[in-house]
Every structure is written in structure tokens, then in C-alpha cells.
Design an enzyme around this catalytic site. Sequence first.
Site, PDB file in Angstrom:
ATOM      1  N   LYS A  22      35.517  30.234  37.695  1.00 22.61           N
ATOM      2  CA  LYS A  22      34.920  30.938  36.545  1.00 22.61           C
ATOM      3  C   LYS A  22      36.007  31.354  35.549  1.00 22.61           C
ATOM      4  CE  LYS A  22      33.953  35.596  36.585  1.00 22.61           C
ATOM      5  NZ  LYS A  22      34.405  36.314  35.400  1.00 22.61           N
ATOM      6  N   ASN A  23      37.067  32.006  36.048  1.00 23.04           N
ATOM      7  CA  ASN A  23      38.033  32.590  35.119  1.00 23.04           C
ATOM      8  C   ASN A  23      38.934  31.561  34.437  1.00 23.04           C
ATOM      9  OD1 ASN A  23      36.892  35.054  35.468  1.00 23.04           O
ATOM     10  ND2 ASN A  23      38.440  35.848  36.881  1.00 23.04           N
ATOM     11  N   ARG A  92      33.001  39.333  28.649  1.00 25.47           N
ATOM     12  CA  ARG A  92      34.351  39.668  28.227  1.00 25.47           C
ATOM     13  C   ARG A  92      35.055  38.470  27.580  1.00 25.47           C
ATOM     14  NH1 ARG A  92      36.226  44.217  27.255  1.00 25.47           N
ATOM     15  NH2 ARG A  92      38.468  44.198  27.148  1.00 25.47           N
ATOM     16  N   CYS A 116      32.011  43.409  32.460  1.00 26.32           N
ATOM     17  CA  CYS A 116      31.784  44.368  33.547  1.00 26.32           C
ATOM     18  C   CYS A 116      32.445  45.707  33.222  1.00 26.32           C
ATOM     19  CB  CYS A 116      32.400  43.857  34.852  1.00 26.32           C
ATOM     20  SG  CYS A 116      31.452  42.569  35.654  1.00 26.32           S
ATOM     21  N   ARG A 121      39.350  48.707  29.613  1.00 29.02           N
ATOM     22  CA  ARG A 121      39.547  47.329  29.180  1.00 29.02           C
ATOM     23  C   ARG A 121      39.983  47.192  27.712  1.00 29.02           C
ATOM     24  NH1 ARG A 121      35.471  43.406  32.341  1.00 29.02           N
ATOM     25  NH2 ARG A 121      37.395  42.244  32.462  1.00 29.02           N
ATOM     26  N   PRO A 122      41.088  47.835  27.323  1.00 24.63           N
ATOM     27  CA  PRO A 122      41.575  47.661  25.947  1.00 24.63           C
ATOM     28  C   PRO A 122      42.097  46.239  25.743  1.00 24.63           C
ATOM     29  CG  PRO A 122      43.200  48.831  27.259  1.00 24.63           C
ATOM     30  CD  PRO A 122      41.993  48.653  28.137  1.00 24.63           C
ATOM     31  N   ILE A 123      42.196  45.808  24.473  1.00 25.88           N
ATOM     32  CA  ILE A 123      42.784  44.476  24.221  1.00 25.88           C
ATOM     33  C   ILE A 123      43.995  44.598  23.292  1.00 25.88           C
ATOM     34  CG2 ILE A 123      40.666  43.169  24.706  1.00 25.88           C
ATOM     35  CD1 ILE A 123      40.443  42.771  21.622  1.00 25.88           C
ATOM     36  N   ASP A 304      40.089  41.160  42.250  1.00 27.40           N
ATOM     37  CA  ASP A 304      38.710  40.645  42.296  1.00 27.40           C
ATOM     38  C   ASP A 304      38.188  40.477  43.725  1.00 27.40           C
ATOM     39  OD1 ASP A 304      38.854  40.599  39.568  1.00 27.40           O
ATOM     40  OD2 ASP A 304      39.284  38.466  39.425  1.00 27.40           O
ATOM     41  N   ILE A 326      45.093  47.622  39.460  1.00 29.87           N
ATOM     42  CA  ILE A 326      44.882  46.884  38.200  1.00 29.87           C
ATOM     43  C   ILE A 326      43.858  47.582  37.296  1.00 29.87           C
ATOM     44  CG2 ILE A 326      44.282  44.640  37.168  1.00 29.87           C
ATOM     45  CD1 ILE A 326      46.726  44.435  39.026  1.00 29.87           C
ATOM     46  N   ARG A 397      26.461  35.892  37.265  1.00 26.35           N
ATOM     47  CA  ARG A 397      27.477  35.580  36.252  1.00 26.35           C
ATOM     48  C   ARG A 397      28.637  34.816  36.859  1.00 26.35           C
ATOM     49  NH1 ARG A 397      30.022  40.421  34.401  1.00 26.35           N
ATOM     50  NH2 ARG A 397      31.483  38.771  33.881  1.00 26.35           N
TER      51      ARG A 397
HETATM   52  N1  EPU Z   1      45.124  45.686  29.733  1.00 26.38           N
HETATM   53  C1  EPU Z   1      45.565  46.484  28.720  1.00 26.38           C
HETATM   54  N2  EPU Z   1      45.658  45.959  27.473  1.00 26.38           N
HETATM   55  C2  EPU Z   1      45.309  44.668  27.194  1.00 26.38           C
HETATM   56  C3  EPU Z   1      44.874  43.844  28.254  1.00 26.38           C
HETATM   57  C4  EPU Z   1      44.789  44.388  29.521  1.00 26.38           C
HETATM   58  O1  EPU Z   1      45.867  47.662  28.922  1.00 26.38           O
HETATM   59  O2  EPU Z   1      45.412  44.251  26.043  1.00 26.38           O
HETATM   60  C5  EPU Z   1      45.010  46.256  31.081  1.00 26.38           C
HETATM   61  C6  EPU Z   1      43.548  46.276  31.550  1.00 26.38           C
HETATM   62  O3  EPU Z   1      42.866  47.408  31.080  1.00 26.38           O
HETATM   63  C7  EPU Z   1      43.705  46.264  33.054  1.00 26.38           C
HETATM   64  C8  EPU Z   1      44.941  45.383  33.266  1.00 26.38           C
HETATM   65  O4  EPU Z   1      45.653  45.400  32.018  1.00 26.38           O
HETATM   66  O5  EPU Z   1      43.930  47.536  33.540  1.00 26.38           O
HETATM   67  C9  EPU Z   1      44.634  43.948  33.660  1.00 26.38           C
HETATM   68  O6  EPU Z   1      43.932  43.295  32.645  1.00 26.38           O
HETATM   69  P1  EPU Z   1      43.979  41.713  32.412  1.00 26.38           P
HETATM   70  O7  EPU Z   1      44.102  41.502  30.942  1.00 26.38           O
HETATM   71  O8  EPU Z   1      44.972  41.074  33.305  1.00 26.38           O
HETATM   72  O9  EPU Z   1      42.524  41.306  32.864  1.00 26.38           O
HETATM   73  P2  EPU Z   1      41.464  40.451  32.079  1.00 26.38           P
HETATM   74  O10 EPU Z   1      42.102  39.273  31.471  1.00 26.38           O
HETATM   75  O11 EPU Z   1      40.613  41.332  31.232  1.00 26.38           O
HETATM   76  C10 EPU Z   1      40.978  38.869  34.090  1.00 26.38           C
HETATM   77  C11 EPU Z   1      39.763  38.466  34.855  1.00 26.38           C
HETATM   78  C12 EPU Z   1      39.312  39.633  35.733  1.00 26.38           C
HETATM   79  C13 EPU Z   1      40.449  40.040  36.661  1.00 26.38           C
HETATM   80  C14 EPU Z   1      41.712  40.353  35.850  1.00 26.38           C
HETATM   81  C15 EPU Z   1      42.905  40.657  36.704  1.00 26.38           C
HETATM   82  C16 EPU Z   1      38.702  36.929  33.345  1.00 26.38           C
HETATM   83  C17 EPU Z   1      37.562  36.646  32.420  1.00 26.38           C
HETATM   84  N3  EPU Z   1      38.705  38.110  33.915  1.00 26.38           N
HETATM   85  O12 EPU Z   1      40.567  39.965  33.293  1.00 26.38           O
HETATM   86  O13 EPU Z   1      38.243  39.124  36.501  1.00 26.38           O
HETATM   87  O14 EPU Z   1      40.071  41.174  37.397  1.00 26.38           O
HETATM   88  O15 EPU Z   1      42.029  39.236  34.995  1.00 26.38           O
HETATM   89  O16 EPU Z   1      43.202  39.594  37.536  1.00 26.38           O
HETATM   90  O17 EPU Z   1      39.555  36.089  33.558  1.00 26.38           O
HETATM   91  C18 EPU Z   1      36.225  39.168  37.666  1.00 26.38           C
HETATM   92  O18 EPU Z   1      36.277  37.939  37.726  1.00 26.38           O
HETATM   93  O19 EPU Z   1      35.427  39.856  38.342  1.00 26.38           O
HETATM   94  C19 EPU Z   1      37.144  39.867  36.775  1.00 26.38           C
HETATM   95  C20 EPU Z   1      36.952  41.105  36.363  1.00 26.38           C
END
Ligand code: EPU
Length: 418
Positions: A22-23, A92, A116, A121-123, A304, A326, A397
Site C-alpha cells: 500500500k505505502n 493522507r 488516519c 501529522r504536520p507536513i 505500523d 514515531i 483501506r
Molecule cells: N513529521 C513531521 N513533519 C513532517 C512529516 C512528518 O513532524 O513534515 C512527523 C510525523 O508527525 C510523525 C513522524 O514525523 O510523527 C513520521 O512521519 P512520516 O512522514 O515518516 O510518516 P508518513 O509519511 O506520514 C508513512 C506511512 C505510515 C507510517 C509512517 C512511518 C504512508 C502513506 N504512510 O507515513 O503508514 O506509519 O510512514 O513509517 O506511507 C499506515 O500504513 O498505517 C501508516 C500510517
Amino acid sequence: MEVMEISGGRTLTGSIRISGAKNSSVALIPAAILSDGEVTICNVPEITDTDALTDILDFLGAKVHRASESIVVDSKSIENKLIPEDISSKLRASYYFMGALLGKYHHVEMYFPGGCSIGQRPINLHLKGFEALGATVNEDGNRYIIDAERLHGANIYLDFASVGATINIMLAAVRADGITMIENAAKEPEIVNVATFLNNMGARISGAGTSVIRIEGVDTLNGCFHEVIPDRIEAGTYTIMAALVGKQLKIDNIIPEHLEALTSKLVEMGVKIEIGSDYFIITKPDSYKCVNLKTQVFPGFPTDLQQPFTVLLTQCKGTSHLEETIWENRFMHIPELEKMGAKINLIDNHNIEVTGPTKLIASTVKATDLRAGAAMVLAALIAEGQTTICDISHILRGYEGIIEKLSAVGAKIKIKEI
Ligand code: EPU
């Protein structure tokens, strides 16, 4: 409303074939629009998250053809339009269209992403990366407007090795002028899969899978053929399930190296695993030793799998400690497991203690998010009686054909309209 009904206490045997990740898929589908040709992505799981992304491709005007496990995308006729909020907020990963559209058109407008609720979840790291590449980011109400006259290479250090930021910056940088270096990049296998896809299109990316990724911008990207890696989280979920209820249960079509953090914990607990080149065979042991666990970025124990693994901890003798590093809010499954009789002490938002072994009792529970939902399925499979799981859209999902896969190995599981 749809619910899932599971009658617990059955031993599962046979073979489960793991689907494409999925990811990875949720990044590869948006990445496809960077190509000026036709791309074929095979082994894409049929789950609601990939459906939502192909709906976005349709909306943008791409020609999308789905044939069983493959998606063929021709983006020649796409338009860079604002994706309606009701589609982009479904998941997301719609935010990967930010990097891809910015990379291709130097302009993108997009509503804040959904997904979720497992933390804030900031970007900010994604946006900081876009700015380093020469873009300006503005917020207008609940949407971002990102513009760049020209995108240029840059040295970008990520404060945290974010999966999403690493991929989004790669997407934006791949057609930029010059060389981009991402330092403290995420190393997850999905990053490597996305970089390989882009390289198959003609990009010049090296270092994916290490903490330094080098991207040399190119002018155009071609069509290509690409395969999605097996889903290590689906595989890990069913591996944990096999440790709970399996008898010679085979988890097939996997990359065992992607799951070493999990298998080493299972071995520490006393679970015997036959590890083949692309499969595991697992039988439930008579008892499990308690273990301590901490989620970490790859190759550490994946966040995860933390929620499904909690169910296994309820069956261990003694008290196990689990730390989630995380996400700041990934314990929503705990009250649901407690309804089934689990003995869990929520120390704070990052730490729990689980004491066992505890006989779980069937109940009506909620899938509060995707992996919490997976945890509920595992709990229901070991519980006495019939469990009803509500809010199952979260589960659908991310787990392709879950009913068919589990029924085929002997589970009593169905989806019912109530
Ligand atoms: N973070 C920030 N700022 C950012 C981006 C992330 O502070 O700009 C923080 C997040 O808030 C979090 C940490 O960094 O505390 C990790 O975030 P990351 O960006 O690595 O996660 P993501 O890309 O949003 C993906 C997977 C998640 C998985 C995480 C960690 C996808 C679509 N989602 O999320 O998968 O938990 O990496 O491995 O690829 C799931 O599949 O159930 C799922 C939530």
C-alpha cells in the site's frame, strides 16, 4: 453500515499470498503523472486507498486502465487542477500529488491532506523541502498554494527521517535543474521502490535506502514498466496472526529481509519461524515469553505493526513494555482491547505495559484507524465467541481481500450490512 463479524478460536492453516505494498502504491500512482509517456505499475493492491488515488488521476484527466493487479497510466492529457477536497481528504497520500504536480508544472494548489488520526501529522518538512527547491508556499484557508518560477537543486536536511517528506521532495526534485541532496532521508523499502520507479522512467536518483539521496534533475521522464514490492506491513500483520493462531501457516510472496525486526522479536518470544527465500511458515507455540519493544524508523520495528503486535503481547507470560516513538497518538486500540479483557496499562501517550497471558472475550469493538483495525481482527481471531468490528472502512483501506484471504485459511469471518 458495514461491520466485520469474526468467530474466534479457530486454528488457521494453508497459505496467504501477500499483495503489493500500500505505502509504495500510494506514492507510485501520483508519481506516474511525472512521466511524459505511458507507465504500467503492476502488483497494485485493490484497496480503497489506491481506488481514491486513481479517482484523482481520472479527475486530472489522465487515461487510467486497471487490469486486475496492474494500472496503466497515460498522463499526456492531464490538467493541473485543484483536486476537490472530498477526494483529496480521503487519504493522507493524496499529498504526493503536491510533489508530483509541483515537479511537473511548478505550481500546485491542494487542500490539507486527510488520513488516519494517529497524531498531529504536520507536513512542515515537505513544505520546507519544496521551499529549498525554490518554491513559495502560501496557505489560503484550508489549502496550500505552492509556486515556483523555476525549481533548482538544493541540499535539504530533514530534521526527522520522514517517509512522506523524502518521497515528496524526490517527486518535486526529479525534474528540477541541478542536483538535490536529501540528508537524513527515510530508508524504508517503499522509498527505494519509488526511486526505482522514477529511475525506470529515466530519472537519476542514487542512494535511496540510505540516509543520503542524490537526485540529478532531468528534463523529461519516459514511460516504463514497474512492479510494486510486497507489502511488509500486511505480511507482518499476518505473520503476527500466524504466531497467534497458525498451524504450518505460510505467509507467501514476501521479502523476509524487510521483516527482520519483527521476526527477531518473535523468535525472542519463543515463536519458531521457517524463513524461506520469499515466505515464512509459522506454527503457534504453546506459550510466549514477554518482550520489550520500541518502534523505530526502518530497519527498526515498524510503528505500523505496533498495534497488531499488542494483541500478541496480551498472550505473553509476564509484563511487556512497548514504546511508540514515531506517532504521538497511536494507542487508540488500547480501550478496544481492554473491552475484550486485555490488561494494559497506558503509562503515557508513548508507553504502555501489557500483562498476560489473558483470555480475550468477544465483544463489539471499533477499528479506530487502519492498524488498530488490524489489531481488532487479530484479537477477534483468538477471542472466545463472536466479535463485531465497526468502522471497518479503515481496515479496507489497507488490506486487500482480507475476508477471502482469511477465510481460505480457515477463519470464520464475514462482512455484514447492519
Ligand atoms: N513529521 C513531521 N513533519 C513532517 C512529516 C512528518 O513532524 O513534515 C512527523 C510525523 O508527525 C510523525 C513522524 O514525523 O510523527 C513520521 O512521519 P512520516 O512522514 O515518516 O510518516 P508518513 O509519511 O506520514 C508513512 C506511512 C505510515 C507510517 C509512517 C512511518 C504512508 C502513506 N504512510 O507515513 O503508514 O506509519 O510512514 O513509517 O506511507 C499506515 O500504513 O498505517 C501508516 C500510517
